[in-house]
Design a protein around this motif. Structure first.
Motif, PDB file in Angstrom:
ATOM      1  N   GLY A 176     -42.424  12.106  40.809  1.00  0.00           N
ATOM      2  CA  GLY A 176     -42.466  10.663  40.950  1.00  0.00           C
ATOM      3  C   GLY A 176     -41.277   9.957  40.331  1.00  0.00           C
ATOM      4  O   GLY A 176     -40.295  10.590  39.935  1.00  0.00           O
ATOM      5  N   MET A 177     -41.398   8.636  40.225  1.00  0.00           N
ATOM      6  CA  MET A 177     -40.354   7.798  39.647  1.00  0.00           C
ATOM      7  C   MET A 177     -40.937   6.951  38.528  1.00  0.00           C
ATOM      8  O   MET A 177     -42.095   6.534  38.579  1.00  0.00           O
ATOM      9  N   PHE A 178     -40.100   6.682  37.532  1.00  0.00           N
ATOM     10  CA  PHE A 178     -40.487   5.839  36.402  1.00  0.00           C
ATOM     11  C   PHE A 178     -39.297   4.960  36.050  1.00  0.00           C
ATOM     12  O   PHE A 178     -38.235   5.471  35.703  1.00  0.00           O
ATOM     13  N   THR A 179     -39.469   3.646  36.153  1.00  0.00           N
ATOM     14  CA  THR A 179     -38.393   2.712  35.817  1.00  0.00           C
ATOM     15  C   THR A 179     -38.985   1.456  35.194  1.00  0.00           C
ATOM     16  O   THR A 179     -40.212   1.275  35.160  1.00  0.00           O
ATOM     17  N   ASP A 180     -38.087   0.575  34.738  1.00  0.00           N
ATOM     18  CA  ASP A 180     -38.553  -0.760  34.409  1.00  0.00           C
ATOM     19  C   ASP A 180     -38.593  -1.580  35.701  1.00  0.00           C
ATOM     20  O   ASP A 180     -38.293  -1.082  36.788  1.00  0.00           O
ATOM     21  N   TRP A 181     -38.947  -2.854  35.595  1.00  0.00           N
ATOM     22  CA  TRP A 181     -39.122  -3.652  36.805  1.00  0.00           C
ATOM     23  C   TRP A 181     -37.797  -3.908  37.523  1.00  0.00           C
ATOM     24  O   TRP A 181     -37.799  -4.282  38.690  1.00  0.00           O
ATOM     25  N   SER A 182     -36.695  -3.698  36.838  1.00  0.00           N
ATOM     26  CA  SER A 182     -35.394  -3.889  37.488  1.00  0.00           C
ATOM     27  C   SER A 182     -34.853  -2.596  38.085  1.00  0.00           C
ATOM     28  O   SER A 182     -33.776  -2.590  38.674  1.00  0.00           O
ATOM     29  N   GLY A 183     -35.594  -1.500  37.913  1.00  0.00           N
ATOM     30  CA  GLY A 183     -35.196  -0.233  38.512  1.00  0.00           C
ATOM     31  C   GLY A 183     -34.448   0.712  37.597  1.00  0.00           C
ATOM     32  O   GLY A 183     -33.983   1.761  38.035  1.00  0.00           O
ATOM     33  N   VAL A 184     -34.342   0.387  36.310  1.00  0.00           N
ATOM     34  CA  VAL A 184     -33.647   1.245  35.346  1.00  0.00           C
ATOM     35  C   VAL A 184     -34.635   2.256  34.768  1.00  0.00           C
ATOM     36  O   VAL A 184     -35.709   1.870  34.290  1.00  0.00           O
ATOM     37  N   ASP A 205     -41.614  -3.793  30.384  1.00  0.00           N
ATOM     38  CA  ASP A 205     -42.142  -3.756  31.743  1.00  0.00           C
ATOM     39  C   ASP A 205     -41.779  -2.431  32.403  1.00  0.00           C
ATOM     40  O   ASP A 205     -40.617  -2.048  32.435  1.00  0.00           O
ATOM     41  N   VAL A 206     -42.769  -1.720  32.929  1.00  0.00           N
ATOM     42  CA  VAL A 206     -42.522  -0.411  33.532  1.00  0.00           C
ATOM     43  C   VAL A 206     -43.323  -0.257  34.819  1.00  0.00           C
ATOM     44  O   VAL A 206     -44.371  -0.879  35.008  1.00  0.00           O
ATOM     45  N   VAL A 207     -42.799   0.599  35.681  1.00  0.00           N
ATOM     46  CA  VAL A 207     -43.462   0.965  36.927  1.00  0.00           C
ATOM     47  C   VAL A 207     -43.348   2.478  37.088  1.00  0.00           C
ATOM     48  O   VAL A 207     -42.252   3.030  36.978  1.00  0.00           O
ATOM     49  N   ALA A 208     -44.460   3.128  37.344  1.00  0.00           N
ATOM     50  CA  ALA A 208     -44.466   4.549  37.678  1.00  0.00           C
ATOM     51  C   ALA A 208     -45.088   4.687  39.054  1.00  0.00           C
ATOM     52  O   ALA A 208     -46.076   4.012  39.372  1.00  0.00           O
ATOM     53  N   SER A 209     -44.518   5.557  39.881  1.00  0.00           N
ATOM     54  CA  SER A 209     -45.040   5.697  41.236  1.00  0.00           C
ATOM     55  C   SER A 209     -44.776   7.094  41.768  1.00  0.00           C
ATOM     56  O   SER A 209     -44.104   7.908  41.129  1.00  0.00           O
ATOM     57  N   ASN A 210     -45.266   7.322  42.976  1.00  0.00           N
ATOM     58  CA  ASN A 210     -44.986   8.579  43.656  1.00  0.00           C
ATOM     59  C   ASN A 210     -43.566   8.617  44.222  1.00  0.00           C
ATOM     60  O   ASN A 210     -43.160   9.604  44.822  1.00  0.00           O
ATOM     61  N   GLY A 211     -42.822   7.555  44.042  1.00  0.00           N
ATOM     62  CA  GLY A 211     -41.451   7.474  44.526  1.00  0.00           C
ATOM     63  C   GLY A 211     -41.342   6.845  45.894  1.00  0.00           C
ATOM     64  O   GLY A 211     -40.400   6.103  46.179  1.00  0.00           O
ATOM     65  N   LYS A 212     -42.309   7.084  46.741  1.00  0.00           N
ATOM     66  CA  LYS A 212     -42.254   6.587  48.113  1.00  0.00           C
ATOM     67  C   LYS A 212     -42.554   5.097  48.216  1.00  0.00           C
ATOM     68  O   LYS A 212     -42.088   4.430  49.159  1.00  0.00           O
TER      69      LYS A 212
END
Length: 257
Positions: A224-232, A239-246
């Motif tokens: 998956g992917m893990f970034t802050d809300w700006s994509g870093v 602020d963070v976002v984790a997802s399956n990447g898709k």
């Protein structure tokens, strides 16, 4: 596989288990709850577990650094740093809700290379990941989901109040409206659900490095992917976002409106 990484990873798994089991010995018991300066709760279980983890790691790797929720920053000289949350979910712990975990993230020169997430009160599950070695729940390898559309996604979050406090409620609810289902599986739990493919997206606001260092490594090694809300890809923003990447880009587009 880098032997220095592997050796520390194995110690991280053992230390998380011992620290988590110590914390679990207080669970559903009687103890004093203190309120820290940041208004978050702390107990003897939090402090005892982090102290034990630091002692275990220090015996093996005395030149490594530490960052922990309860005992702060301790610089090292090796380039390795252990980031510890002895009880991620203390508010659940003190309300006798078993969804809490002992987290250990391992970084090398600022990069997260391993993460361990131990759930003593939920079947003693051990989520673990080492860069290049895959992500696992106990001995079963885990992967993120293949859901490709935000409209089919299951979204996890911690608490609406965090978005309200940071004036982000409207964009969060906009994201909610674009997903098919939402669950308030907060703290570490939403992240591990993303890692094992049970959820597709975890969105948080108001986290500290010790809250997410372990889960970042886990989600990434699960594909998956893990970034802050700006994509870093960082653990040093609230602020963070984790997802399956898709579905990551679509989620960021909404959160950044």
């Amino acid at each position: 596989m880098n032997a220095d990484w592997r050796n520390r990873y194995e110690v991280a798994v053992a230390a998380a288990q011992k620290g988590g089991d110590l914390a679990n010995s207080y669970f559903d018991g009687t103890y004093e709850v203190e309120i820290k300066a940041d208004q978050s709760p702390v107990t003897v279980a939090d402090r005892g577990a982090e102290k034990l983890i630091r002692e275990i790691v220090g015996k093996h790797f005395p030149e490594d650094g530490f960052l922990g929720e309860e005992f702060g920053d301790q610089p090292g000289t090796s380039g390795f740093r252990w980031i510890i949350d002895p009880i991620d979910g203390t508010k659940s712990f003190i309300r006798n809700i078993p969804i809490w975990a002992t987290l250990i993230g391992l970084e090398y020169h600022g990069e997260q290379i391993a993460g361990v997430c131990y759930l003593p009160s939920v079947n003693h599950h051990m989520y673990r990941a080492l860069r290049g070695d895959g992500a696992y729940r106990d001995d079963r390898r885990i992967r993120v989901s293949d859901v490709a559309d935000l409209s089919d996604s299951l979204l996890c979050y911690s608490s609406i109040s965090w978005f309200q406090k940071n004036d982000r409620e409207s964009v969060f609810l906009d994201l909610v409206s674009k997903t098919t289902r939402q669950r308030g599986f907060g703290d570490f739990y939403g992240f591990v659900l993303v890692a094992q493919g049970s959820a597709d997206l975890m969105v948080e606001h108001g986290v500290n490095p010790w809250d997410v260092a372990a889960t970042k490594a886990l989600v990434e090694e699960a594909g998956g992917m893990f970034t802050d809300w700006s994509g870093v890809p960082t653990i040093h923003t609230p602020d963070v976002v984790a997802s399956n990447g898709k579905v990551h880009a679509a989620a960021l587009n909404i959160l950044n409106r």
